[in-house]
Enzyme design. Sequence first.
Site, short mmCIF file in Angstrom:
data_model
loop_
_atom_site.label_atom_id
_atom_site.label_comp_id
_atom_site.label_asym_id
_atom_site.label_seq_id
_atom_site.Cartn_x
_atom_site.Cartn_y
_atom_site.Cartn_z
N PRO A 66 0.84 -1.21 0.00
CA PRO A 66 0.00 0.00 0.00
C PRO A 66 0.87 1.25 0.00
CG PRO A 66 0.10 -0.95 2.21
CD PRO A 66 0.81 -1.91 1.29
N GLY A 68 0.35 5.55 -0.38
CA GLY A 68 -0.55 6.69 -0.57
C GLY A 68 -0.07 7.55 -1.73
N GLN A 116 -6.05 -1.01 2.68
CA GLN A 116 -5.21 -0.69 3.85
C GLN A 116 -5.81 0.48 4.62
OE1 GLN A 116 -2.80 2.30 3.74
NE2 GLN A 116 -2.70 2.02 5.95
N TYR A 118 -5.58 3.24 7.92
CA TYR A 118 -4.90 3.94 9.02
C TYR A 118 -5.97 4.42 9.98
CZ TYR A 118 -0.27 4.76 6.81
OH TYR A 118 0.99 4.63 6.28
N LYS A 233 -0.21 -4.72 9.60
CA LYS A 233 1.03 -4.33 8.91
C LYS A 233 1.92 -3.42 9.74
CE LYS A 233 2.72 -2.01 4.71
NZ LYS A 233 3.19 -0.67 5.03
N HIS A 257 8.18 -0.23 7.21
CA HIS A 257 7.66 0.89 6.42
C HIS A 257 8.74 1.43 5.47
CE1 HIS A 257 3.75 3.15 6.75
NE2 HIS A 257 4.37 3.93 5.89
N SER A 289 9.91 -4.26 2.64
CA SER A 289 10.97 -3.33 3.09
C SER A 289 12.32 -3.73 2.53
CB SER A 289 11.04 -3.20 4.62
OG SER A 289 9.85 -2.58 5.11
N GLY A 311 7.32 -2.24 -2.80
CA GLY A 311 6.95 -0.85 -2.54
C GLY A 311 7.52 0.07 -3.59
C1 LIG Z 1 5.41 6.81 -1.33
C2 LIG Z 1 5.06 5.80 -0.28
C3 LIG Z 1 3.82 5.88 0.35
C4 LIG Z 1 3.47 4.92 1.31
N1 LIG Z 1 2.23 4.98 1.85
C5 LIG Z 1 1.83 3.99 2.68
C6 LIG Z 1 0.48 3.94 3.13
O1 LIG Z 1 -0.34 4.78 2.78
N2 LIG Z 1 0.15 2.93 3.96
C7 LIG Z 1 1.03 1.96 4.36
O2 LIG Z 1 0.66 1.05 5.11
N3 LIG Z 1 2.31 1.99 3.94
C8 LIG Z 1 2.72 2.96 3.10
N4 LIG Z 1 4.01 2.96 2.63
C9 LIG Z 1 4.94 1.88 3.01
C10 LIG Z 1 4.87 0.69 2.03
O3 LIG Z 1 3.65 0.01 2.15
C11 LIG Z 1 5.98 -0.32 2.27
O4 LIG Z 1 5.93 -0.74 3.61
C12 LIG Z 1 7.38 0.24 1.98
O5 LIG Z 1 7.36 1.02 0.80
C13 LIG Z 1 8.37 -0.91 1.83
O6 LIG Z 1 9.68 -0.45 1.64
P1 LIG Z 1 10.40 -0.44 0.20
O7 LIG Z 1 9.53 0.39 -0.68
O8 LIG Z 1 11.71 0.23 0.44
O9 LIG Z 1 10.52 -1.85 -0.23
C14 LIG Z 1 4.38 3.91 1.68
C15 LIG Z 1 5.64 3.86 1.05
C16 LIG Z 1 5.98 4.77 0.08
C17 LIG Z 1 7.31 4.66 -0.60
#
Ligand SMILES: Cc1cc2nc3c(=O)[nH]c(=O)nc-3n(C[C@H](O)[C@H](O)[C@H](O)COP(=O)(O)O)c2cc1C
Length: 386
Positions: A66, A68, A116, A118, A233, A257, A289, A311
């Site tokens: 997920p 945003g 997802q 919040y 999560k 995250h 991650s 992600g």
């Molecule tokens: C631009 C962006 C927005 C994100 N928004 C959310 C979100 O709205 N909800 C959420 O649970 N995680 C959010 N995340 C975290 C991702 O779900 C994920 O855990 C993370 O990107 C994993 O790390 P990686 O991208 O380095 O592999 C976001 C990550 C990024 C990069």
Amino acid sequence: MARTRVPRMMFDFVDGAAGREHGVQRNSEALSTIALQPRVLVDVAERSLKTRLLGRDLDLPFGIAPMGMCNLTWPDADRMLAAEVNRRNVPLCLSCAASSSMESIYELTDGKAWFQLYVVNEPDSAMRMAARAEAAGYDVLVLTVDVPQVSRRVRDLRNGFQVPFRFGLKQVLDFALHPEWSLRTLARGIPRTVNFETEERSGGFARDASRAGATWEFLDELRQHWPGKLVVKGVMSAEDAVRIRDAGADAIYVSNHGGRQLDSAPPAIHALPLIRAAVGPDYPLIFDSGVRTGEDVVKALAMGADFVMLGRPVLYAMGADGARGLATLFDMLIHDIDVTLAQIGARTVGEIDGDVLFASHSNRSRTKPDTNPVHIYSPASAGLAT
Ligand SMILES: Cc1cc2nc3c(=O)[nH]c(=O)nc-3n(C[C@H](O)[C@H](O)[C@H](O)COP(=O)(O)O)c2cc1C
């Protein structure tokens, strides 16, 4: 490529992380120090990447995390993601802070999307949002619990990135230097967090508002009300994981995250085997991650995950080349995982367990996990040159 096509403020929103950005680096570095054991003379001519998770058959062992406001990376990104997961038969987890309505994405993915949540402001409004997701047809809800407060991300502060948006001269210059993105974004409309807009409340989502309403009590209440699969999560502690499992969650999503919250958090891949050992061999674990390659996907599965989420890479891919970039990324990952299976003597994703890890890792199966993280991760113990 994305860096050149996407305005700096938007690229940095995706690429940036908490604090000094050490945590985000450690996620990938930790994955890169894990070694897989090459095996030979196994008949691996036929291979399959299919798997099963939360009662569904999936064609690949990875889906989309997920995120945003994906449409800030490239206009229509959410629709591109929806089309891609539909074609590949994998889940897209739609963020509640997305700029596409949960109903439209559910439809576009033919029900393959997860939602997802919040807990922003009062828990009641989160509960109402979950009810709306249920009415839209979703049967997998992912409650994100690792953002009690949004961390300071220095690049966002420097660039003046905020939601709702406010633009000054600096941002206008940034947009002017990226005309294709800017014209397309103007044509499609500036993204809004539409799932937070209701008839009574049009202000959308305040990014910096506290999300500390996600508590153990809230989890219990949500479990009582949400009839579908519930995933939690952002879990990094084995103790939390056991309690979440016992509270009735159907799966745990191990993640830090992507280093966006606690810069000093351990690499998520280090938490994964500890959580696997604590929750037992059969409890569903999802991981993200730091995953950047197909080999990373295989390593996460070997360390105890049942399924892996991507992600930032999908956003880089769309920033680089839109829907075509996304399809290319999927093709690359699929090819990479497939070839990796062949190299480690595995025919299916189900065959990947601790035994495919190199050397001192090899006694680590799901049934007999070695819970000492020092054994597991130090490059020396893995037989790697330090
Ligand atoms: C631009 C962006 C927005 C994100 N928004 C959310 C979100 O709205 N909800 C959420 O649970 N995680 C959010 N995340 C975290 C991702 O779900 C994920 O855990 C993370 O990107 C994993 O790390 P990686 O991208 O380095 O592999 C976001 C990550 C990024 C990069």
